[in-house]
Write a protein that holds these residues in place. Structure first.
Motif, PDB file in Angstrom:
ATOM      1  N   GLY A   1      44.268  44.515  38.685  1.00  0.00           N
ATOM      2  CA  GLY A   1      44.160  45.079  40.032  1.00  0.00           C
ATOM      3  C   GLY A   1      43.281  44.220  40.919  1.00  0.00           C
ATOM      4  O   GLY A   1      42.333  43.573  40.459  1.00  0.00           O
ATOM      5  N   LEU A   2      43.571  44.236  42.217  1.00  0.00           N
ATOM      6  CA  LEU A   2      42.824  43.415  43.180  1.00  0.00           C
ATOM      7  C   LEU A   2      41.671  44.154  43.838  1.00  0.00           C
ATOM      8  O   LEU A   2      40.723  43.533  44.325  1.00  0.00           O
ATOM      9  CB  LEU A   2      43.773  42.900  44.269  1.00  0.00           C
ATOM     10  CG  LEU A   2      44.939  42.010  43.835  1.00  0.00           C
ATOM     11  CD1 LEU A   2      45.748  41.594  45.051  1.00  0.00           C
ATOM     12  CD2 LEU A   2      44.435  40.786  43.100  1.00  0.00           C
ATOM     13  N   GLU A   3      41.737  45.476  43.862  1.00  0.00           N
ATOM     14  CA  GLU A   3      40.766  46.231  44.656  1.00  0.00           C
ATOM     15  C   GLU A   3      39.329  45.997  44.195  1.00  0.00           C
ATOM     16  O   GLU A   3      38.452  45.661  44.992  1.00  0.00           O
ATOM     17  CB  GLU A   3      41.095  47.724  44.611  1.00  0.00           C
ATOM     18  CG  GLU A   3      40.199  48.557  45.523  1.00  0.00           C
ATOM     19  CD  GLU A   3      40.662  49.993  45.656  1.00  0.00           C
ATOM     20  OE1 GLU A   3      40.123  50.700  46.527  1.00  0.00           O
ATOM     21  OE2 GLU A   3      41.569  50.414  44.909  1.00  0.00           O
ATOM     22  N   GLY A   4      39.081  46.193  42.910  1.00  0.00           N
ATOM     23  CA  GLY A   4      37.723  46.046  42.405  1.00  0.00           C
ATOM     24  C   GLY A   4      37.161  44.655  42.623  1.00  0.00           C
ATOM     25  O   GLY A   4      36.038  44.483  43.103  1.00  0.00           O
ATOM     26  N   ILE A   5      37.946  43.632  42.285  1.00  0.00           N
ATOM     27  CA  ILE A   5      37.461  42.251  42.361  1.00  0.00           C
ATOM     28  C   ILE A   5      37.273  41.806  43.804  1.00  0.00           C
ATOM     29  O   ILE A   5      36.306  41.115  44.131  1.00  0.00           O
ATOM     30  CB  ILE A   5      38.416  41.292  41.599  1.00  0.00           C
ATOM     31  CG1 ILE A   5      37.775  39.921  41.389  1.00  0.00           C
ATOM     32  CG2 ILE A   5      39.755  41.169  42.261  1.00  0.00           C
ATOM     33  CD1 ILE A   5      36.747  39.853  40.319  1.00  0.00           C
ATOM     34  N   GLU A   6      38.175  42.198  44.701  1.00  0.00           N
ATOM     35  CA  GLU A   6      38.040  41.780  46.097  1.00  0.00           C
ATOM     36  C   GLU A   6      36.849  42.463  46.757  1.00  0.00           C
ATOM     37  O   GLU A   6      36.115  41.834  47.533  1.00  0.00           O
ATOM     38  CB  GLU A   6      39.333  42.065  46.872  1.00  0.00           C
ATOM     39  CG  GLU A   6      40.457  41.101  46.540  1.00  0.00           C
ATOM     40  CD  GLU A   6      41.577  41.112  47.573  1.00  0.00           C
ATOM     41  OE1 GLU A   6      42.303  40.106  47.640  1.00  0.00           O
ATOM     42  OE2 GLU A   6      41.720  42.102  48.321  1.00  0.00           O
ATOM     43  N   LYS A   7      36.655  43.734  46.470  1.00  0.00           N
ATOM     44  CA  LYS A   7      35.540  44.455  47.089  1.00  0.00           C
ATOM     45  C   LYS A   7      34.193  43.999  46.533  1.00  0.00           C
ATOM     46  O   LYS A   7      33.191  43.957  47.250  1.00  0.00           O
ATOM     47  CB  LYS A   7      35.728  45.961  46.907  1.00  0.00           C
ATOM     48  CG  LYS A   7      36.864  46.515  47.763  1.00  0.00           C
ATOM     49  CD  LYS A   7      37.002  48.021  47.652  1.00  0.00           C
ATOM     50  CE  LYS A   7      38.092  48.540  48.591  1.00  0.00           C
ATOM     51  NZ  LYS A   7      38.265  50.004  48.492  1.00  0.00           N
ATOM     52  N   ALA A   8      34.156  43.671  45.240  1.00  0.00           N
ATOM     53  CA  ALA A   8      32.897  43.232  44.626  1.00  0.00           C
ATOM     54  C   ALA A   8      32.511  41.834  45.069  1.00  0.00           C
ATOM     55  O   ALA A   8      31.333  41.549  45.322  1.00  0.00           O
ATOM     56  CB  ALA A   8      33.010  43.287  43.104  1.00  0.00           C
ATOM     57  N   THR A   9      33.505  40.938  45.190  1.00  0.00           N
ATOM     58  CA  THR A   9      33.211  39.527  45.488  1.00  0.00           C
ATOM     59  C   THR A   9      33.360  39.171  46.964  1.00  0.00           C
ATOM     60  O   THR A   9      32.807  38.175  47.420  1.00  0.00           O
ATOM     61  CB  THR A   9      34.146  38.604  44.690  1.00  0.00           C
ATOM     62  OG1 THR A   9      35.513  38.828  45.113  1.00  0.00           O
ATOM     63  CG2 THR A   9      34.031  38.865  43.199  1.00  0.00           C
TER      64      THR A   9
ATOM     65  N   VAL B   1      43.432  32.260  38.417  1.00  0.00           N
ATOM     66  CA  VAL B   1      44.711  31.944  39.052  1.00  0.00           C
ATOM     67  C   VAL B   1      44.963  30.449  38.900  1.00  0.00           C
ATOM     68  O   VAL B   1      44.125  29.628  39.286  1.00  0.00           O
ATOM     69  CB  VAL B   1      44.719  32.329  40.550  1.00  0.00           C
ATOM     70  CG1 VAL B   1      46.045  31.920  41.202  1.00  0.00           C
ATOM     71  CG2 VAL B   1      44.485  33.823  40.740  1.00  0.00           C
ATOM     72  N   ASP B   2      46.097  30.108  38.315  1.00  0.00           N
ATOM     73  CA  ASP B   2      46.498  28.703  38.159  1.00  0.00           C
ATOM     74  C   ASP B   2      45.429  27.869  37.449  1.00  0.00           C
ATOM     75  O   ASP B   2      45.153  26.731  37.828  1.00  0.00           O
ATOM     76  CB  ASP B   2      46.812  28.103  39.541  1.00  0.00           C
ATOM     77  CG  ASP B   2      47.572  26.791  39.446  1.00  0.00           C
ATOM     78  OD1 ASP B   2      48.181  26.530  38.385  1.00  0.00           O
ATOM     79  OD2 ASP B   2      47.542  26.016  40.427  1.00  0.00           O
ATOM     80  N   GLY B   3      44.813  28.459  36.435  1.00  0.00           N
ATOM     81  CA  GLY B   3      43.845  27.708  35.638  1.00  0.00           C
ATOM     82  C   GLY B   3      42.476  27.557  36.269  1.00  0.00           C
ATOM     83  O   GLY B   3      41.652  26.777  35.777  1.00  0.00           O
ATOM     84  N   HIS B   4      42.210  28.314  37.337  1.00  0.00           N
ATOM     85  CA  HIS B   4      40.907  28.253  38.005  1.00  0.00           C
ATOM     86  C   HIS B   4      40.331  29.653  38.175  1.00  0.00           C
ATOM     87  O   HIS B   4      41.066  30.603  38.481  1.00  0.00           O
ATOM     88  CB  HIS B   4      41.029  27.593  39.391  1.00  0.00           C
ATOM     89  CG  HIS B   4      41.580  26.196  39.357  1.00  0.00           C
ATOM     90  ND1 HIS B   4      40.818  25.106  39.021  1.00  0.00           N
ATOM     91  CD2 HIS B   4      42.831  25.730  39.593  1.00  0.00           C
ATOM     92  CE1 HIS B   4      41.569  24.024  39.062  1.00  0.00           C
ATOM     93  NE2 HIS B   4      42.806  24.371  39.411  1.00  0.00           N
ATOM     94  N   VAL B   5      39.031  29.786  38.000  1.00  0.00           N
ATOM     95  CA  VAL B   5      38.367  31.064  38.246  1.00  0.00           C
ATOM     96  C   VAL B   5      38.236  31.260  39.753  1.00  0.00           C
ATOM     97  O   VAL B   5      37.654  30.417  40.452  1.00  0.00           O
ATOM     98  CB  VAL B   5      36.972  31.103  37.589  1.00  0.00           C
ATOM     99  CG1 VAL B   5      36.204  32.354  38.030  1.00  0.00           C
ATOM    100  CG2 VAL B   5      37.098  31.091  36.067  1.00  0.00           C
ATOM    101  N   VAL B   6      38.799  32.354  40.265  1.00  0.00           N
ATOM    102  CA  VAL B   6      38.751  32.613  41.707  1.00  0.00           C
ATOM    103  C   VAL B   6      37.838  33.786  42.051  1.00  0.00           C
ATOM    104  O   VAL B   6      37.626  34.091  43.225  1.00  0.00           O
ATOM    105  CB  VAL B   6      40.166  32.864  42.277  1.00  0.00           C
ATOM    106  CG1 VAL B   6      41.026  31.618  42.125  1.00  0.00           C
ATOM    107  CG2 VAL B   6      40.835  34.060  41.594  1.00  0.00           C
ATOM    108  N   GLY B   7      37.298  34.449  41.035  1.00  0.00           N
ATOM    109  CA  GLY B   7      36.368  35.557  41.277  1.00  0.00           C
ATOM    110  C   GLY B   7      35.922  36.155  39.954  1.00  0.00           C
ATOM    111  O   GLY B   7      36.633  36.095  38.953  1.00  0.00           O
ATOM    112  N   ALA B   8      34.716  36.719  39.953  1.00  0.00           N
ATOM    113  CA  ALA B   8      34.201  37.367  38.738  1.00  0.00           C
ATOM    114  C   ALA B   8      33.273  38.502  39.135  1.00  0.00           C
ATOM    115  O   ALA B   8      32.520  38.394  40.112  1.00  0.00           O
ATOM    116  CB  ALA B   8      33.462  36.352  37.860  1.00  0.00           C
ATOM    117  N   MET B   9      33.325  39.587  38.378  1.00  0.00           N
ATOM    118  CA  MET B   9      32.431  40.716  38.640  1.00  0.00           C
ATOM    119  C   MET B   9      31.945  41.296  37.316  1.00  0.00           C
ATOM    120  O   MET B   9      32.633  41.238  36.294  1.00  0.00           O
ATOM    121  CB  MET B   9      33.139  41.803  39.451  1.00  0.00           C
ATOM    122  CG  MET B   9      34.341  42.422  38.774  1.00  0.00           C
ATOM    123  SD  MET B   9      35.092  43.732  39.779  1.00  0.00           S
ATOM    124  CE  MET B   9      36.550  44.142  38.802  1.00  0.00           C
TER     125      MET B   9
END
Length: 290
Positions: A266-274, A193-201
């Motif tokens: 999608g947001l579900e996978g990344i939000e739940k994992a991180t 988001v906006d040139g920054h990594v905000v999550g990774a799975m």
């Protein structure tokens, strides 16, 4: 601030989370089905007519445009841009990201690592195509496929020839890619988001399945990216000119290789994992730009 979320389904996890995050930060939010919008195109006051009313005072939009409605959905995004609204996904970047072949060419021009890939005009030299990607096993992907659908692993030369010839016979456009054995059926989804990594799975395919997509029954766990992986993901999102992107990459013996850059991740996978509030990051990105 007045924010419109372009989504065909208000009950989807991603849509609901974006609404929650925006309302929590005291913004006015409306969910709009892009396919139910009429576009009023005129010189002085372009507008959008939706459910009996003209849409007024839109500061920003968050496009959640499905692949099957890209053409009209992008037209709606473009219309809001003409009306002066900020979009988390630029309309031209959205079109670019949906064209898999063009995306790969853009990433190549930016000197970003990719699996060896071949695209032909229904070439009869199938043997040559197989040779160009280093032989079998190899991966065959439909250009219009999404969420792991239309992706085939051909483990032998005969299987590869049969599948490619079958697709050619149907005049279905495909790309052929080398199979990265050392990835072991796993890939990494990096949310930028906006040139920054905000999550990774890290997504792992289920037993006997080389596709790691969560829609295909894969599992996900949080992962700490290497500097090289983080740089590659940011560079890929920047090359595609996406303010919000889901970058899929493989870990290979020659470094990270980009598979795809998704413009509506999608947001579900990344939000739940991180366990991270990714929706909030997207709303903050809007606040910074409006």
């Amino acid at each position: 601030m007045n924010i419109k979320i372009l989504s065909r389904n208000s009950k989807l996890y991603s849509t609901k989370r974006l609404v929650e995050a925006a309302e929590k930060r005291k913004h006015n939010v409306q969910i709009i089905d892009p396919l139910k919008c009429d576009l009023i195109i005129e010189k002085r006051s372009p507008n959008v007519y939706y459910k009996g009313d003209y849409i007024q005072e839109t500061d920003a939009i968050i496009p959640r445009i499905g692949a099957s409605v890209t053409f009209y959905g992008t037209a709606v995004v473009r219309q809001f841009e003409m009306m002066g609204a900020f979009s988390t996904i630029d309309s031209e970047a959205l079109v670019r990201s949906r064209d898999k072949l063009r995306s790969l060419q853009v990433l190549t021009r930016a000197k970003i690592g990719l699996p060896k890939t071949v695209f032909t005009n229904y070439s009869r030299d199938v043997e040559g195509v197989i040779q160009h990607v280093g032989g079998t096993p190899l991966v065959i992907k439909l250009l219009e496929g999404t969420q792991g659908l239309g992706v085939v692993l051909a483990e032998t030369r005969n299987a590869a020839k049969s599948v490619i010839e079958a697709f050619n016979g149907l005049q279905a456009r495909v790309i052929v890619q080398e199979f990265i054995k050392e990835a072991k059926g796993a890939d990494i989804r990096v949310f930028v988001v906006d040139g920054h990594v905000v999550g990774a799975m890290k997504r792992q395919g289920k037993e006997g399945e080389f596709r790691s997509n969560l829609h295909q029954g894969g599992s996900a766990e949080v992962i700490e990216l290497s500097d090289e992986e983080e740089i590659a993901a940011i560079k890929a999102a920047k090359a595609m000119r996406l303010g919000v992107a889901g970058v899929d990459l493989l870990q290979s013996s020659r470094g990270p290789l980009i598979l795809e850059v998704n413009s509506s991740p999608g947001l579900e996978g990344i939000e739940k994992a991180t366990g991270k509030d990714i929706a909030r990051k997207i709303i903050q990105y809007i606040e910074k730009n409006v």
